[in-house]
Design a protein around this motif. Sequence first.
Motif, mmCIF file in Angstrom:
data_model
loop_
_atom_site.group_PDB
_atom_site.id
_atom_site.type_symbol
_atom_site.label_atom_id
_atom_site.label_comp_id
_atom_site.label_asym_id
_atom_site.label_seq_id
_atom_site.Cartn_x
_atom_site.Cartn_y
_atom_site.Cartn_z
ATOM 1 N N VAL A 79 0.804 -1.295 0.079
ATOM 2 C CA VAL A 79 0.103 -0.154 0.122
ATOM 3 C C VAL A 79 0.793 1.283 0.226
ATOM 4 N N ALA A 80 1.940 1.321 0.556
ATOM 5 C CA ALA A 80 2.553 2.464 0.702
ATOM 6 C C ALA A 80 3.592 2.700 -0.525
ATOM 7 N N GLU A 81 4.018 1.606 -1.242
ATOM 8 C CA GLU A 81 4.271 1.884 -2.629
ATOM 9 C C GLU A 81 3.140 2.433 -3.632
ATOM 10 N N GLU A 82 1.984 1.792 -3.499
ATOM 11 C CA GLU A 82 1.124 2.441 -4.302
ATOM 12 C C GLU A 82 0.862 4.062 -4.080
ATOM 13 N N VAL A 83 0.834 4.421 -2.378
ATOM 14 C CA VAL A 83 0.722 5.833 -2.233
ATOM 15 C C VAL A 83 1.923 6.684 -2.811
ATOM 16 N N LEU A 84 3.019 6.088 -2.743
ATOM 17 C CA LEU A 84 4.154 7.008 -3.470
ATOM 18 C C LEU A 84 4.157 7.019 -4.797
ATOM 19 N N ALA A 85 3.486 5.786 -5.637
ATOM 20 C CA ALA A 85 3.283 6.075 -6.990
ATOM 21 C C ALA A 85 2.226 6.849 -7.136
ATOM 22 N N LEU A 86 1.115 7.162 -6.416
ATOM 23 C CA LEU A 86 0.090 8.340 -6.740
ATOM 24 C C LEU A 86 0.624 9.548 -6.606
ATOM 25 N N CYS A 87 1.662 9.753 -5.466
ATOM 26 C CA CYS A 87 2.152 11.276 -5.448
ATOM 27 C C CYS A 87 3.041 11.703 -6.560
ATOM 28 N N GLY A 88 3.544 10.658 -7.121
ATOM 29 C CA GLY A 88 4.246 10.780 -8.539
ATOM 30 C C GLY A 88 5.628 11.641 -8.137
ATOM 31 N N GLY A 89 6.284 11.639 -7.107
ATOM 32 C CA GLY A 89 7.396 12.429 -6.488
ATOM 33 C C GLY A 89 7.145 13.990 -6.570
#
Length: 236
Positions: A79-89
């Motif tokens: 889930v953390a990886e998904e959240v970071l992907a959604l933030c897009g840096g």
Amino acid sequence: MEDQLELNPNSVTRLSESSAPSDDDEPALSSHTLAALKEFLAEQQQRGSDAAGESEVSLVSEDWRLSQFWYSPETATTVAEEVLALCGGAVHARVACIACPTLYAYLKKMDPNVSMQLLEYDKRFGQYGSEYTFYDYNHPEDIPSELKHSCKVVVADPPYLSKECLEKVAETIHLLVQPGESFLLLLTGEVQKETAAEILGLHPCGFRPQHSSKLGNEFRLFSNYDPGTRLGGWEK
């Protein structure tokens, strides 16, 4: 397939190249074999340490009176990886974690620079300082004004599997999400599937969240966007 011998590191810690057997001892390992054995054990111990460092995040103990059940490392990481992907840096992409301190801890470990806010009833998490906000779902509108309509990603895990609880948490979610593009992830029981679709427009994903403590209720992950091949995709 040949049987493999499992070695107990504690049983060989006293071995050394200078060990000299007596006449009554069993045959000693050769210096070459002993060196290889030591190297093997050192590699195994290092791998174990590396794995623990990657997967373990320090958390306070669960409090069942508050309906607290921490995610398994695999679930928290996914889930953390998904959240970071959604933030897009994006530097200014704010994330709100409602009643999911496990996720907050993993996100901070994986990307200390992410802008986050943990909304949680348990005041033990006040150790997170300014990134902690006391939250009682019975008062869904009682959140700081600076958080309102400021979050690109909101992840919620309501403490109870009741329609009333989810409805009140949904009120908070609506106050947190930013105008325009925003993403919502909800972790809750399968029994909330229809309510999640009705009040938040969410769809179940194929990924099945797991907890460190085995729960009797089947948990699901819902989203307001199609994750594609991530999170097992939307369930058809």
